[in-house]
Structures are given as C-alpha cells and as structure tokens.
Design an enzyme around this catalytic site. Structure first.
Site, PDB file in Angstrom:
ATOM      1  N   ASP A  40       0.850  -1.262   0.046  1.00 39.88           N
ATOM      2  CA  ASP A  40       0.032  -0.045   0.083  1.00 39.88           C
ATOM      3  C   ASP A  40       0.738   1.270   0.096  1.00 39.88           C
ATOM      4  OD1 ASP A  40      -2.199  -1.706   0.104  1.00 39.88           O
ATOM      5  OD2 ASP A  40      -2.162  -1.791   2.434  1.00 39.88           O
ATOM      6  N   GLU A  41       2.038   1.031  -0.503  1.00 40.61           N
ATOM      7  CA  GLU A  41       2.990   2.395  -0.605  1.00 40.61           C
ATOM      8  C   GLU A  41       2.439   3.240  -1.574  1.00 40.61           C
ATOM      9  OE1 GLU A  41       3.862  -0.680  -1.288  1.00 40.61           O
ATOM     10  OE2 GLU A  41       5.190  -1.311   0.464  1.00 40.61           O
ATOM     11  N   LYS A  54       3.029  10.283   0.187  1.00 37.87           N
ATOM     12  CA  LYS A  54       2.311  10.664   1.193  1.00 37.87           C
ATOM     13  C   LYS A  54       3.051  11.667   2.384  1.00 37.87           C
ATOM     14  CE  LYS A  54      -1.398   8.022   1.906  1.00 37.87           C
ATOM     15  NZ  LYS A  54      -2.326   6.835   2.164  1.00 37.87           N
ATOM     16  N   VAL A 100       2.559  14.243  -3.431  1.00 38.42           N
ATOM     17  CA  VAL A 100       2.126  14.920  -2.341  1.00 38.42           C
ATOM     18  C   VAL A 100       0.614  14.954  -2.148  1.00 38.42           C
ATOM     19  CG1 VAL A 100       3.895  16.632  -2.195  1.00 38.42           C
ATOM     20  CG2 VAL A 100       2.260  17.029  -3.572  1.00 38.42           C
ATOM     21  N   ALA A 128      -3.958  -7.743  -3.783  1.00 37.86           N
ATOM     22  CA  ALA A 128      -3.444  -6.436  -3.861  1.00 37.86           C
ATOM     23  C   ALA A 128      -4.881  -5.224  -3.974  1.00 37.86           C
ATOM     24  CB  ALA A 128      -2.725  -6.455  -5.191  1.00 37.86           C
ATOM     25  N   GLY A 129      -4.791  -4.263  -3.858  1.00 39.33           N
ATOM     26  CA  GLY A 129      -5.524  -3.237  -4.085  1.00 39.33           C
ATOM     27  C   GLY A 129      -4.687  -1.937  -4.582  1.00 39.33           C
ATOM     28  N   HIS A 130      -4.778  -1.445  -5.810  1.00 44.04           N
ATOM     29  CA  HIS A 130      -3.859  -0.552  -6.227  1.00 44.04           C
ATOM     30  C   HIS A 130      -4.801   0.743  -6.696  1.00 44.04           C
ATOM     31  CE1 HIS A 130      -0.477  -3.338  -7.269  1.00 44.04           C
ATOM     32  NE2 HIS A 130      -0.780  -3.395  -6.009  1.00 44.04           N
ATOM     33  N   THR A 131      -4.652   1.742  -5.936  1.00 46.83           N
ATOM     34  CA  THR A 131      -5.524   2.905  -6.228  1.00 46.83           C
ATOM     35  C   THR A 131      -5.252   3.845  -7.172  1.00 46.83           C
ATOM     36  OG1 THR A 131      -6.335   2.909  -3.695  1.00 46.83           O
ATOM     37  CG2 THR A 131      -6.955   4.515  -5.074  1.00 46.83           C
ATOM     38  N   LYS A 186       1.900   2.177  -5.168  1.00 42.27           N
ATOM     39  CA  LYS A 186       2.383   1.374  -6.273  1.00 42.27           C
ATOM     40  C   LYS A 186       1.456   1.905  -7.678  1.00 42.27           C
ATOM     41  CE  LYS A 186       2.448  -2.438  -4.147  1.00 42.27           C
ATOM     42  NZ  LYS A 186       2.266  -2.136  -3.067  1.00 42.27           N
ATOM     43  N   ASP A 225       2.679  14.554   2.491  1.00 42.84           N
ATOM     44  CA  ASP A 225       1.743  15.386   2.800  1.00 42.84           C
ATOM     45  C   ASP A 225       0.929  15.262   4.237  1.00 42.84           C
ATOM     46  OD1 ASP A 225       0.647  13.330   0.625  1.00 42.84           O
ATOM     47  OD2 ASP A 225      -1.227  14.089   1.431  1.00 42.84           O
ATOM     48  N   GLN A 228       2.037  -6.071  -3.065  1.00 38.93           N
ATOM     49  CA  GLN A 228       2.465  -6.254  -1.956  1.00 38.93           C
ATOM     50  C   GLN A 228       3.641  -5.355  -1.537  1.00 38.93           C
ATOM     51  OE1 GLN A 228       1.285  -9.493  -3.234  1.00 38.93           O
ATOM     52  NE2 GLN A 228      -0.768  -8.540  -2.714  1.00 38.93           N
TER      53      GLN A 228
HETATM   54  P1  GDP Z   1      -0.832   0.180  -3.633  1.00 36.38           P
HETATM   55  O1  GDP Z   1      -1.401  -0.890  -3.016  1.00 36.38           O
HETATM   56  O2  GDP Z   1       0.720   0.302  -3.224  1.00 36.38           O
HETATM   57  O3  GDP Z   1      -1.155   0.755  -4.992  1.00 36.38           O
HETATM   58  O4  GDP Z   1      -1.427   1.631  -2.693  1.00 36.38           O
HETATM   59  P2  GDP Z   1      -2.902   1.718  -2.179  1.00 36.38           P
HETATM   60  O5  GDP Z   1      -3.806   2.281  -3.288  1.00 36.38           O
HETATM   61  O6  GDP Z   1      -3.464   0.487  -1.492  1.00 36.38           O
HETATM   62  O7  GDP Z   1      -2.962   2.775  -1.051  1.00 36.38           O
HETATM   63  C1  GDP Z   1      -2.152   3.960  -1.217  1.00 36.38           C
HETATM   64  C2  GDP Z   1      -3.222   4.948  -1.069  1.00 36.38           C
HETATM   65  O8  GDP Z   1      -2.711   6.216  -0.789  1.00 36.38           O
HETATM   66  C3  GDP Z   1      -4.260   5.077  -1.614  1.00 36.38           C
HETATM   67  O9  GDP Z   1      -5.623   5.395  -1.329  1.00 36.38           O
HETATM   68  C4  GDP Z   1      -3.875   6.459  -2.663  1.00 36.38           C
HETATM   69  O10 GDP Z   1      -4.649   6.988  -3.491  1.00 36.38           O
HETATM   70  C5  GDP Z   1      -3.228   7.125  -1.770  1.00 36.38           C
HETATM   71  N1  GDP Z   1      -2.176   7.980  -2.160  1.00 36.38           N
HETATM   72  C6  GDP Z   1      -0.994   7.695  -3.112  1.00 36.38           C
HETATM   73  N2  GDP Z   1      -0.044   8.697  -2.912  1.00 36.38           N
HETATM   74  C7  GDP Z   1      -0.577   9.497  -2.159  1.00 36.38           C
HETATM   75  C8  GDP Z   1       0.144  10.805  -1.610  1.00 36.38           C
HETATM   76  O11 GDP Z   1       1.158  10.995  -2.042  1.00 36.38           O
HETATM   77  N3  GDP Z   1      -0.425  11.501  -0.510  1.00 36.38           N
HETATM   78  C9  GDP Z   1      -1.864  11.113  -0.124  1.00 36.38           C
HETATM   79  N4  GDP Z   1      -2.377  11.730   0.878  1.00 36.38           N
HETATM   80  N5  GDP Z   1      -2.238   9.763  -0.517  1.00 36.38           N
HETATM   81  C10 GDP Z   1      -1.566   9.104  -1.291  1.00 36.38           C
HETATM   82  P1  IMO Z   2      -1.050  -4.124  -2.179  1.00 33.22           P
HETATM   83  O1  IMO Z   2      -0.457  -4.636  -3.522  1.00 33.22           O
HETATM   84  C1  IMO Z   2      -1.068  -4.607   2.127  1.00 33.22           C
HETATM   85  C2  IMO Z   2      -1.139  -8.566   3.671  1.00 33.22           C
HETATM   86  C3  IMO Z   2      -2.300  -9.206   4.507  1.00 33.22           C
HETATM   87  C4  IMO Z   2      -1.868 -10.238   5.381  1.00 33.22           C
HETATM   88  C5  IMO Z   2      -0.797 -10.822   4.558  1.00 33.22           C
HETATM   89  C6  IMO Z   2      -1.140 -12.126   4.108  1.00 33.22           C
HETATM   90  O2  IMO Z   2      -2.222  -3.528  -2.288  1.00 33.22           O
HETATM   91  O3  IMO Z   2       0.106  -3.431  -1.766  1.00 33.22           O
HETATM   92  P2  IMO Z   2      -2.673 -12.852   1.861  1.00 33.22           P
HETATM   93  O4  IMO Z   2      -4.097 -12.469   1.457  1.00 33.22           O
HETATM   94  O5  IMO Z   2      -1.855 -12.361   0.681  1.00 33.22           O
HETATM   95  O6  IMO Z   2      -2.467 -14.303   2.288  1.00 33.22           O
HETATM   96  O7  IMO Z   2      -2.151 -11.970   3.324  1.00 33.22           O
HETATM   97  O8  IMO Z   2      -0.351  -9.887   3.631  1.00 33.22           O
HETATM   98  N1  IMO Z   2      -1.352  -8.070   2.388  1.00 33.22           N
HETATM   99  C7  IMO Z   2      -1.313  -6.903   1.837  1.00 33.22           C
HETATM  100  N2  IMO Z   2      -1.158  -5.742   2.720  1.00 33.22           N
HETATM  101  N3  IMO Z   2      -1.091  -4.576   0.752  1.00 33.22           N
HETATM  102  C8  IMO Z   2      -1.234  -5.589  -0.224  1.00 33.22           C
HETATM  103  O9  IMO Z   2      -0.928  -5.666  -1.553  1.00 33.22           O
HETATM  104  C9  IMO Z   2      -1.449  -6.833   0.725  1.00 33.22           C
HETATM  105  N4  IMO Z   2      -1.479  -8.171   0.114  1.00 33.22           N
HETATM  106  C10 IMO Z   2      -1.637  -8.745   1.295  1.00 33.22           C
HETATM  107  O10 IMO Z   2      -3.009  -8.180   5.125  1.00 33.22           O
HETATM  108  O11 IMO Z   2      -1.387  -9.394   6.437  1.00 33.22           O
HETATM  109 MG    MG Z   3      -2.863  -1.698  -1.796  1.00 29.02          MG
END
Ligand code: GDP
Ligand code: IMO
Ligand code: MG
Length: 423
Positions: A13-14, A331, A413, A39-42, A16, A333, A224
């Site tokens: 959730d960095e 992030k 940001v 995974a959940g990529h926003t 990506k 910000d 991840q």
């Molecule tokens: P991913 O799994 O690495 O693609 O990340 P996620 O989508 O799960 O989580 C990142 C969250 O932070 C999402 O809600 C993004 O919209 C949000 N986000 C990404 N970059 C920034 C940033 O620089 N600042 C803020 N405030 N939010 C961000």
């Molecule tokens: P993205 O791509 C954050 C975590 C789960 C759990 C562990 C094992 O969005 O960054 P699993 O369902 O893979 O067997 O769960 O890994 N986890 C993540 N945490 N972002 C993810 O993906 C994750 N995918 C799995 O919360 O702790």
């Molecule tokens: Mg994610």
C-alpha cells in the site's frame, strides 16, 4: 531492451498503483508479476478514484499493453468484477489486456481453505485478505494447481473436479467447519470463466521476449511489499509470493541481466494491515492522525491500517534485497502539522543496537531507536515544484537520501496523478 521494475519497499500500500499510472506514458507494456486479488492499487485522476486488484495499473493509458504474468494468481470471479467496473471507460480489453496461460487460478475452494486455515489459527492468524492466495500458491508449488491454459483443455472439468474434491476433503479435517454453498459458488465461478476466455491468453514470457527484442519499453508492476515477501518478509506474517525483484524474473520469465531501473516506493511513514510485528507502530494520537489524514484503510478489505514512523533499518534492507536504483516517496503531505518527525535508525536488542534487519523483529527482540527531525506546518498538497517545499520537508528528504544512499526521484504529495513531483 531492459525491463524496469516498480516495487513496494514496506508492507504494501505504498502507492504503487498511483505511480505506475503516472509512469505508464513512458512505457509500451505494463506487466504484473505476482500476487493476485489480495492487492488493491488505487489510481486517481479527473476526479475519479479507481481500485485495481488483478489488472495492471497501465490499463487507463490509451495505447499501453497490460500483461498479467505467470506469477500472478487469478480469481476469475474478482477479475470479471474488475472488468465490469471498467465498462464506463470503454477500454478494448481484447487489444490491451493479455493473460499468461501459466498463471494459476484461484478456485472457490481455495478461498474456503484460506478462511478455514485462518479460523483454525485463532489469535495466531496471518490476517490474510481471505482471497485464497496462500492455498493457491501452495497448490502451485505442490504441483496440484490449475492454470489459465488448462481451461482450454478437453478434460478441464475433470481436473477441476479432482482438485475441488481434494480441497473438500481437506476442509473436512478442520475442527471448526465453515459454512458454504458450493453450488452457488461454482455457478458464479464457471460463469466468470467466459470473461477470462474472451481475453487473449498468451505465452507471456515469449510475448515479453519478443517485445524486448523489438526494443519495447516494459515496466513490471509489483504487488504487496518487500516486508511481505515469503522469504525476506516478517515470516510467517507474509504473503505467499516473492514480492521482491527476483519475483519479476520468475513471475514474467525475464532474465535477471535484462533488469534495468528498480524503482523502490515507500511512504514517508509506515503502515501495515493484518497481523505481524511492526517495531515503529504507534498506538497514540500521532498514529491515529496518520491513519485519519492518510485515510489508511485497506483498498481490498477496508480494514484500518496500522500506522507508525518510518523505519530506515527495514528500508535499507529492502533497498538491498531489491537492488533499488531510484526511490519514490509517497504521502509526505500526511505528515504536515507534526511538530517533529521520528525516524527509526536502529533496533535496540539484548546485544546492543543493530542496524540490520534480523531474523525476528518481534517486540520481545527489538525496539526502535529514533532520531528526531523538525516537522513542517505547511500544506504540501498544492505544491507543484520542489523549490516551494518547506525547508523542514526538504531537510527530511535530504536526510533520507543520505541515510538510504539512493536518490529520491519522485515525491508524491497527494493521491491524484497531478500531485507528483519529479526531481
Ligand atoms: P498500492 O497498493 O501500493 O497501490 O497503494 P494503495 O492504493 O493500496 O494505497 C495507497 C493510498 O494512498 C491510496 O488511497 C492512494 O490514493 C493514496 N495515495 C497515494 N499517494 C499519495 C500521496 O502522496 N498522498 C496522499 N495523501 N495519498 C496518497
Ligand atoms: P498491495 O499490492 C497490504 C497482507 C495481508 C496479510 C498478509 C497475507 O495493495 O500493496 P494474503 O491475503 O496475501 O495471504 O495476506 O499480507 N497483504 C497486503 N497488505 N497491501 C497488499 O497489497 C497486501 N496483500 C496482502 O493483510 O497481512
Ligand atoms: Mg494496496
């Protein structure tokens, strides 16, 4: 032509998805190499926010091709849901989305096994996303799995039934039984396969080798993060795939000597969702503020993410394991308004302070050692040029670059595509 990699350096959730979307204009092909619907990529642009689980984050670009590689595990039900949600965007999937025949399928019973395994673990549960990831990769390495290419075979139903029946037997061994309606689950599953079959199912390694020969620019998108890697993460509280750079080679069939840039992405603080150790975790107002301002809720499960300060011991380890050549900081910000920012520079252990990532980072073995840096008051979200950053934020970036010995090339940001500053 070399292949660039983009990888999360923390516990996922960095950001990506956001950065892959921003970078796609520089690439011909975006390829996911591991993970699955955990995974959940926003992505955020033009006022809309979109979450992708299996589909690579280059899908919104008008011409880039998107590949789901052999290292990915696909739940066709979730995948169909993702494609349906994209309907308003009128994307020609048959021309832009290719799926490896060697990618493994998540069956309904894989999900049930994930749930049963987690329930049986009780307090020791991994905190899995319950998407069937662990059981599917277990079947892959156990040589029992079903691959996308198998659904084209005449005896596909027999293969499916054999594995399903095996799973049902395994489920019957669990002490506490979970309830399910297999017939209903199977009806949805088989229906969703029609959508998968309508896409180009390819030998993705061959497709990518040809693209490399033709000098196409390829970006491999990780899921991840490094601390969830099955080998190098905080085992057993990890996912079941190789989330680090080596996973791009096994998950796409690209050769290690053709890897180009390795982009490592991290948050200006740290989050983790699910169970497992987290040395810099905060249980106070500061952590609560990070969660609230950063809207730290899982993009896949909606669970609240645990929050804490940045951890340079873990980041240096991830940079080394991946061979990161450029960093991207997300992030910053969210930290506006903190009087001071803490940075973990070492772990105190019974043998003194260490600066390498050890076998166990459980609280009984390590506690974080911090350095404090001045915070900044200013809102960063409207800033469009590095020169306009507050001095303390500039100093934070400079400090991290020096400690991590790697340049920070992008500072994000805000969640929107536009809130991205290149350095
Ligand atoms: P991913 O799994 O690495 O693609 O990340 P996620 O989508 O799960 O989580 C990142 C969250 O932070 C999402 O809600 C993004 O919209 C949000 N986000 C990404 N970059 C920034 C940033 O620089 N600042 C803020 N405030 N939010 C961000
Ligand atoms: P993205 O791509 C954050 C975590 C789960 C759990 C562990 C094992 O969005 O960054 P699993 O369902 O893979 O067997 O769960 O890994 N986890 C993540 N945490 N972002 C993810 O993906 C994750 N995918 C799995 O919360 O702790
Ligand atoms: Mg994610």
């Amino acid at each position: 032509m070399s292949v660039d990699l983009l990888l999360g350096l923390q516990w996922g959730d960095e950001g990506k998805g956001k950065i892959v979307d921003v970078l796609t204009k520089n690439y011909d092909i975006i390829a996911r190499f591991q993970g699955g619907p955990n995974a959940g990529h926003t992505l955020k642009f033009d006022g809309i926010s979109h979450v992708l689980h299996t589909i690579p984050s280059g899908i919104f670009h008008p011409s880039a091709l998107n590949i789901i590689g052999n290292g990915v595990v696909i739940d066709p039900v979730i995948f169909k849901g993702e494609l349906d949600k994209l309907a308003p965007f009128k994307i020609d999937f048959a021309k832009k989305l290719f799926v490896s025949k060697k990618a493994h399928l998540i069956l309904p019973t894989h999900r049930l096994l994930d749930a049963a395994s987690e329930a049986a673990k009780g307090k020791a549960k991994i905190g899995s996303t319950l998407k069937g990831i662990g059981p599917t990769y277990m079947d892959k390495t156990g040589r029992n799995g079903i691959r996308v290419g198998d659904i084209l075979l005449n005896d596909w139903k027999d293969r499916y039934e054999a594995l399903r029946d095996k799973h049902l037997k395994m489920l019957s061994h669990y002490e506490s039984q979970i309830e399910f309606d297999l017939e209903a689950l199977e009806a949805v599953f088989f229906d969703s396969l029609k959508t998968l079959k309508a896409l180009p199912l390819i030998d993705s390694e061959d497709f990518l080798h040809t693209a490399q020969k033709e000098n196409k620019k390829i970006l491999a998108e990780g899921a991840q993060g490094s601390l969830l890697d099955v080998d190098f993460g905080t085992y057993p509280y990890v996912t079941s795939s190789t989330t680090t750079a080596a996973g791009a080679c096994t998950g796409l069939g690209i050769a290690p000597n053709t890897v180009g840039e390795v982009y490592g992405i991290f948050k200006a603080y740290t989050t983790r969702v699910g169970s497992g150790p987290f040395p810099t975790e905060l249980f106070d107002e500061a952590g609560e503020t990070m969660g609230r301002v950063g809207q730290e809720f899982g993009a896949t499960t909606g669970r609240a993410r645990r929050c804490g300060w940045i951890d340079l011991v873990a980041l240096k380890y991830a940079i080394r394991v991946n061979g990161v050549t450029q960093l991207m900081m997300m992030k910053g910000d969210v930290l506006s308004g903190f009087k001071s920012i803490k940075v973990c520079t070492g772990y105190a252990t019974k043998d003194g302070v260490i600066d390498h990532f050890p076998f166990s980072i459980e609280p009984e073995n390590v506690s974080p050692v911090y350095t404090e840096l001045p915070g900044w008051e200013e809102d960063l979200t409207q800033i469009t040029a590095e020169d306009n950053f507050p001095e303390s934020f500039k100093a934070y970036i400079a400090y991290l670059e020096k400690e991590l010995e790697t340049p920070i090339k992008i500072v994000s940001v805000g969640p929107d595509r536009k809130q991205t500053i290149f350095r």
